[in-house]
Design an enzyme around this catalytic site. Structure first.
Site, PDB file in Angstrom:
ATOM      1  N   HIS A 241       0.929  -2.230   5.859  1.00 44.71           N
ATOM      2  CA  HIS A 241      -0.245  -2.604   5.079  1.00 44.71           C
ATOM      3  C   HIS A 241      -1.521  -2.104   5.768  1.00 44.71           C
ATOM      4  O   HIS A 241      -2.537  -1.864   5.113  1.00 44.71           O
ATOM      5  CB  HIS A 241      -0.327  -4.130   4.931  1.00 44.71           C
ATOM      6  CG  HIS A 241       0.673  -4.696   3.990  1.00 44.71           C
ATOM      7  ND1 HIS A 241       1.973  -4.951   4.341  1.00 44.71           N
ATOM      8  CD2 HIS A 241       0.569  -5.068   2.686  1.00 44.71           C
ATOM      9  CE1 HIS A 241       2.629  -5.453   3.311  1.00 44.71           C
ATOM     10  NE2 HIS A 241       1.805  -5.540   2.298  1.00 44.71           N
ATOM     11  N   ASP A 308       7.189   1.699  -2.093  1.00 42.28           N
ATOM     12  CA  ASP A 308       6.413   0.524  -1.728  1.00 42.28           C
ATOM     13  C   ASP A 308       5.006   0.757  -2.268  1.00 42.28           C
ATOM     14  O   ASP A 308       4.676   1.852  -2.754  1.00 42.28           O
ATOM     15  CB  ASP A 308       6.418   0.333  -0.205  1.00 42.28           C
ATOM     16  CG  ASP A 308       6.215  -1.123   0.204  1.00 42.28           C
ATOM     17  OD1 ASP A 308       5.721  -1.910  -0.622  1.00 42.28           O
ATOM     18  OD2 ASP A 308       6.539  -1.468   1.351  1.00 42.28           O
TER      19      ASP A 308
END
Length: 385
Positions: A241, A308
């Site tokens: 992230h 993702d």
């Protein structure tokens, strides 16, 4: 009739037919590209302008799936929240309570169903433990233990647990759960996996068994699952992230084992990790060597591959939207996940659709590549019909 007039009529008819064929081909291409796009959005009600816009794009065939979040990350960060404070803002995005979620999901699903579109993927991350979008504060009455805690259960108990989870998700209109995590617990201190209790075991065989049992349980309830995060995130010393995560020196080949026998009702989600042992140049999610070479070639996976979140710091900040989309498709991803949460862009799904269409028309992405993904996605959606 004058022969020249006849000739001109023939030419006009031929031109009209050719134009009609081109129009039909563009319409077909638009529909195929739309099935590759799964996007996040803002809003909690069918009356919200952003939700209405999203429904219009679904009706037009420009979006094939949506994902719901409880926390609006971008707004939370802008307000100065971080860490636990940010995670506490659980009613800031799409989820207020279970009744509201059901109405929202039905509205979006109907936008596809009532307009002759394939079933809409309505997805959520409901793993258990620290990764749950639906919580007791929303009126959710099925808390899931973390994968680490679940590992104390038998395989039959796991299947029953996930069947119960799937039934409740399906009751709210969800048909995709981005679970289970099948990362091997190589590094128990890994910030994204081990430290958060998201791994079943350090034994890849056990991980495989738990993963298949969980997927079986969800499938029994009519919910598709996703094995993640290929080719293995369990050894990572950082979180994707936040930026590119290099696992070259920590990754182990046995982390591939859970992906050797993936059920037909299960997608594979590819991580944003850099693994120089497979591809020294690109992160896995944008790597042809990783997806087509290892996952499809070496392991023989024939199902749907989903990236993702392509807006994670590991990707978006390095490549930008258009190049990220091109690379993700050419690498072999069938579904492009755009969470639209870490950074928010209004009508992101529509924009992504437009950019992919332009790249196909210009030859940067072969039409045949789009067709491959379309047929894989449609085959999976047939399970939902």
């Amino acid at each position: 009739m004058n022969k020249w007039i006849k000739f001109l009529i023939i030419i006009a008819v031929a031109v009209g037919i050719a134009a009609g064929i081109r129009c039909w081909r563009q319409h077909q291409l638009s529909n195929m590209v739309g099935q590759m796009i799964l996007v996040g959005f803002r809003g909690t009600s069918p009356d919200d302008a952003a939700v209405k816009g999203l429904a219009a794009d679904i009706k037009a065939g420009k979006i094939g799936g949506v994902i719901l979040f409880s926390v609006d990350v971008e707004q939370g960060r802008a307000a100065g929240f971080s860490g636990d404070e940010l995670r506490a803002q659980i009613k800031s995005r799409n989820i207020i309570d279970v009744g509201q979620v059901k109405k929202l999901n039905e509205f979006l699903s109907d936008a596809a169903r009532n307009n002759g579109r394939p079933p809409l993927f309505v997805s959520i991350d409901q793993e258990g433990g620290m990764v749950e979008r639906l919580k007791s504060e929303h009126g959710w009455n099925f808390p899931m233990p973390s994968a680490k805690e679940q590992s104390k259960l038998s395989m039959a108990e796991i299947a029953t647990l996930y069947d119960g989870l799937g039934q409740r998700l399906r009751g709210l209109g969800f048909n995709v759960n981005f679970a289970p995590v099948v990362d091997v617990d190589v590094n128990p201190a890994s910030p994204a996996i081990g430290a958060r209790g998201r791994a079943f075991s350090a034994d890849p065989e056990r991980v495989s068994e738990y993963g298949r049992s969980a997927a079986q349980g969800l499938s029994a309830a009519g919910v598709l699952s996703s094995f993640k995060h290929f080719p293995g995130h369990g050894s990572a010393g950082a979180d994707t992230h936040d930026g590119l995560t290099d696992i070259t020196n920590t990754w182990q080949p046995y982390e591939l084992e859970p992906y050797g026998d993936v059920p037909a009702y299960t997608m594979v989600m590819v991580a944003h990790v850099v693994n120089g042992k497979i591809d020294p140049d690109y992160p896995a999610s944008l790597s042809h060597k990783t997806i087509d070479g290892v996952l499809r070639g070496q392991l023989g996976f024939r199902g749907v591959v989903i990236s993702d979140d392509l807006q994670m710091g590991a990707i978006y900040e390095h490549y930008g939207l258009t190049e990220t989309l091109r690379m993700a498709i050419m690498a072999g991803n069938d579904i492009l996940l755009l969470g639209n949460n870490l950074q928010y862009t209004e009508n992101l799904g529509r924009l992504a659709h437009k950019e992919v269409m332009k790249m196909v028309r210009s030859g940067k992405i072969p039409r045949a590549r789009i067709k491959e993904s379309y047929y894989r996605v449609m085959k999976m959606k047939e399970i939902l019909e």
